[in-house]
Motif scaffolding. Sequence first.
Motif, PDB file in Angstrom:
ATOM      1  N   THR A  47     107.235  46.285  97.284  1.00 52.41           N
ATOM      2  CA  THR A  47     107.766  44.898  97.130  1.00 52.41           C
ATOM      3  C   THR A  47     106.677  43.928  96.795  1.00 52.41           C
ATOM      4  OG1 THR A  47     109.213  45.158  99.306  1.00 52.41           O
ATOM      5  CG2 THR A  47     108.443  42.754  98.712  1.00 52.41           C
ATOM      6  N   VAL A  48     105.330  44.252  97.053  1.00 57.45           N
ATOM      7  CA  VAL A  48     104.251  43.599  96.473  1.00 57.45           C
ATOM      8  C   VAL A  48     104.188  43.721  95.017  1.00 57.45           C
ATOM      9  CG1 VAL A  48     101.755  43.478  96.348  1.00 57.45           C
ATOM     10  CG2 VAL A  48     102.874  43.515  98.612  1.00 57.45           C
ATOM     11  N   GLY A  49     104.427  45.217  94.568  1.00 59.72           N
ATOM     12  CA  GLY A  49     104.218  45.570  93.246  1.00 59.72           C
ATOM     13  C   GLY A  49     105.200  44.708  92.308  1.00 59.72           C
ATOM     14  N   PHE A  50     106.641  44.853  93.068  1.00 60.51           N
ATOM     15  CA  PHE A  50     107.861  44.139  92.159  1.00 60.51           C
ATOM     16  C   PHE A  50     107.508  42.640  92.129  1.00 60.51           C
ATOM     17  CE2 PHE A  50     110.016  47.882  92.514  1.00 60.51           C
ATOM     18  CZ  PHE A  50     111.183  47.764  91.645  1.00 60.51           C
ATOM     19  N   GLY A  51     106.903  41.910  93.155  1.00 60.92           N
ATOM     20  CA  GLY A  51     106.699  40.446  93.122  1.00 60.92           C
ATOM     21  C   GLY A  51     105.455  40.082  92.353  1.00 60.92           C
ATOM     22  N   VAL A  52     104.476  40.863  92.263  1.00 63.21           N
ATOM     23  CA  VAL A  52     103.491  40.585  91.308  1.00 63.21           C
ATOM     24  C   VAL A  52     103.961  40.839  90.133  1.00 63.21           C
ATOM     25  CG1 VAL A  52     101.103  41.409  90.616  1.00 63.21           C
ATOM     26  CG2 VAL A  52     101.655  41.027  93.231  1.00 63.21           C
ATOM     27  N   LEU A  53     104.445  41.916  89.622  1.00 61.13           N
ATOM     28  CA  LEU A  53     104.665  42.370  88.267  1.00 61.13           C
ATOM     29  C   LEU A  53     105.840  41.117  87.643  1.00 61.13           C
ATOM     30  CD1 LEU A  53     104.578  44.136  85.963  1.00 61.13           C
ATOM     31  CD2 LEU A  53     106.339  45.507  86.941  1.00 61.13           C
ATOM     32  N   ALA A  54     106.738  40.893  88.698  1.00 62.64           N
ATOM     33  CA  ALA A  54     107.961  39.710  88.078  1.00 62.64           C
ATOM     34  C   ALA A  54     107.329  38.497  87.825  1.00 62.64           C
ATOM     35  CB  ALA A  54     108.882  39.575  89.183  1.00 62.64           C
ATOM     36  N   ALA A  55     106.108  37.903  88.847  1.00 52.11           N
ATOM     37  CA  ALA A  55     105.418  36.946  88.274  1.00 52.11           C
ATOM     38  C   ALA A  55     104.468  36.834  87.262  1.00 52.11           C
ATOM     39  CB  ALA A  55     104.445  36.571  89.458  1.00 52.11           C
ATOM     40  N   TYR A  56     103.957  37.897  86.911  1.00 53.52           N
ATOM     41  CA  TYR A  56     103.005  37.938  85.796  1.00 53.52           C
ATOM     42  C   TYR A  56     104.045  37.926  84.360  1.00 53.52           C
ATOM     43  CZ  TYR A  56     100.565  40.181  82.005  1.00 53.52           C
ATOM     44  OH  TYR A  56     100.110  40.549  80.699  1.00 53.52           O
ATOM     45  N   LEU A  57     105.080  38.837  84.528  1.00 53.35           N
ATOM     46  CA  LEU A  57     105.898  38.743  83.108  1.00 53.35           C
ATOM     47  C   LEU A  57     106.469  37.410  83.133  1.00 53.35           C
ATOM     48  CD1 LEU A  57     107.712  42.335  83.758  1.00 53.35           C
ATOM     49  CD2 LEU A  57     105.669  41.523  82.299  1.00 53.35           C
ATOM     50  N   TRP A  58     107.024  36.746  83.972  1.00 50.58           N
ATOM     51  CA  TRP A  58     107.970  35.489  83.937  1.00 50.58           C
ATOM     52  C   TRP A  58     106.621  34.499  83.302  1.00 50.58           C
ATOM     53  CZ3 TRP A  58     112.293  34.240  82.830  1.00 50.58           C
ATOM     54  CH2 TRP A  58     113.493  34.756  83.393  1.00 50.58           C
ATOM     55  N   ALA A  59     105.398  34.371  83.921  1.00 45.81           N
ATOM     56  CA  ALA A  59     104.690  33.708  83.188  1.00 45.81           C
ATOM     57  C   ALA A  59     104.179  33.857  81.851  1.00 45.81           C
ATOM     58  CB  ALA A  59     103.264  33.499  84.299  1.00 45.81           C
ATOM     59  N   PHE A  60     103.752  35.257  81.649  1.00 41.24           N
ATOM     60  CA  PHE A  60     103.449  35.650  80.280  1.00 41.24           C
ATOM     61  C   PHE A  60     104.584  35.500  79.094  1.00 41.24           C
ATOM     62  CE2 PHE A  60     102.912  38.900  77.069  1.00 41.24           C
ATOM     63  CZ  PHE A  60     101.796  38.470  76.413  1.00 41.24           C
ATOM     64  N   PHE A  61     105.764  36.006  79.529  1.00 37.04           N
ATOM     65  CA  PHE A  61     106.782  35.997  78.417  1.00 37.04           C
ATOM     66  C   PHE A  61     107.227  34.520  78.208  1.00 37.04           C
ATOM     67  CE2 PHE A  61     107.776  40.443  79.475  1.00 37.04           C
ATOM     68  CZ  PHE A  61     107.325  41.087  78.583  1.00 37.04           C
ATOM     69  N   GLY A  62     107.267  33.822  79.389  1.00 30.59           N
ATOM     70  CA  GLY A  62     107.817  32.308  79.011  1.00 30.59           C
ATOM     71  C   GLY A  62     106.793  31.539  78.243  1.00 30.59           C
ATOM     72  N   TRP A  63     105.471  31.768  78.715  1.00 29.45           N
ATOM     73  CA  TRP A  63     104.381  30.991  77.969  1.00 29.45           C
ATOM     74  C   TRP A  63     104.381  31.603  76.364  1.00 29.45           C
ATOM     75  CZ3 TRP A  63     100.495  33.750  75.351  1.00 29.45           C
ATOM     76  CH2 TRP A  63      99.487  32.832  74.787  1.00 29.45           C
ATOM     77  N   GLU A  64     104.559  32.913  76.146  1.00 27.24           N
ATOM     78  CA  GLU A  64     104.519  33.572  74.688  1.00 27.24           C
ATOM     79  C   GLU A  64     105.605  32.791  74.025  1.00 27.24           C
ATOM     80  OE1 GLU A  64     104.869  35.546  71.324  1.00 27.24           O
ATOM     81  OE2 GLU A  64     106.166  35.854  72.992  1.00 27.24           O
ATOM     82  N   SER A  65     106.897  32.946  74.471  1.00 29.55           N
ATOM     83  CA  SER A  65     108.262  32.560  73.814  1.00 29.55           C
ATOM     84  C   SER A  65     107.970  31.163  73.355  1.00 29.55           C
ATOM     85  CB  SER A  65     109.096  32.843  74.588  1.00 29.55           C
ATOM     86  OG  SER A  65     110.506  32.547  73.997  1.00 29.55           O
ATOM     87  N   LEU A  66     107.640  30.237  74.556  1.00 27.65           N
ATOM     88  CA  LEU A  66     107.585  28.659  74.121  1.00 27.65           C
ATOM     89  C   LEU A  66     106.684  28.447  73.097  1.00 27.65           C
ATOM     90  CD1 LEU A  66     108.183  26.110  75.215  1.00 27.65           C
ATOM     91  CD2 LEU A  66     106.446  26.109  76.605  1.00 27.65           C
ATOM     92  N   THR A  67     105.533  29.111  73.139  1.00 25.76           N
ATOM     93  CA  THR A  67     104.533  28.782  71.932  1.00 25.76           C
ATOM     94  C   THR A  67     104.940  29.454  70.661  1.00 25.76           C
ATOM     95  OG1 THR A  67     103.152  30.916  72.887  1.00 25.76           O
ATOM     96  CG2 THR A  67     102.514  28.519  73.588  1.00 25.76           C
ATOM     97  N   CYS A  68     105.619  30.425  70.628  1.00 23.66           N
ATOM     98  CA  CYS A  68     105.995  31.161  69.719  1.00 23.66           C
ATOM     99  C   CYS A  68     106.900  30.221  68.637  1.00 23.66           C
ATOM    100  CB  CYS A  68     106.622  32.568  69.731  1.00 23.66           C
ATOM    101  SG  CYS A  68     107.590  33.154  68.423  1.00 23.66           S
ATOM    102  N   TRP A  69     108.019  29.824  69.633  1.00 23.23           N
ATOM    103  CA  TRP A  69     108.961  28.772  68.749  1.00 23.23           C
ATOM    104  C   TRP A  69     108.582  27.653  68.428  1.00 23.23           C
ATOM    105  CZ3 TRP A  69     112.542  31.508  66.723  1.00 23.23           C
ATOM    106  CH2 TRP A  69     113.120  32.648  67.289  1.00 23.23           C
TER     107      TRP A  69
END
Length: 200
Positions: free
Chosen positions: A168-190
């Motif tokens: 559960t910790v693994g899923f939670g930490v990975l989900a939080a990291y990916l949402w933060a990283f992909f959200g930031w990268e997508s926003l700055t890219c566009w």
Amino acid sequence: MISVHMTPIPRSSVVAYRDDGPISRAMGFMVAGQLPPLPPLVVAAFVIGVLMVIGIAGSNDWAVLALAMTLLLAGPGSSHPHDGRYDWLAPPLLRGIEYICIAAVGFAHEVGPLWIFALLGAMAFHHYDLVYRIRQRVYPPPWLSTFGLGWDGRMIAVSLGVVAGWPTVGFGVLAAYLWAFFGWESLTCWLAAPRGERQG
């Protein structure tokens, strides 16, 4: 300053859709593009499907076995130009293996559905964004799949969480990291993409 329009256009957009991480790319480098990508992936999908049917997804060995099998069969094909008639099927097969394996591991180890959905949602968001930006010829920067871990890195992260006894910790930490990283990268890219590169 971010400059997305200067990203070199890959030889084949199909390769970009794969979303290979550093480990998979390193395996592909070792075979110098000589291994066709599709047949090994079909074998991996078939064997993983059989293993799921016989019900081993609940064991810790499942996460490691599915990861090792996918890496060994799919990784070396990452450097192939994907110019065969049916090579376009490789990315959808990889997505299916990645999503199904991660979901199966999560449910089998009693990870909360919310965390499973959050992780799969982050991955789906990234893959949708990847498809859309390539359609608009706004190609992803080379470092995106490295920091986004690639399909191989994400499966490794989930497997490590299971083996360590903290799924559960693994899923939670990975989900939080990916949402933060992909959200930031997508926003700055566009925001950085010139208007001429965002036409439908």
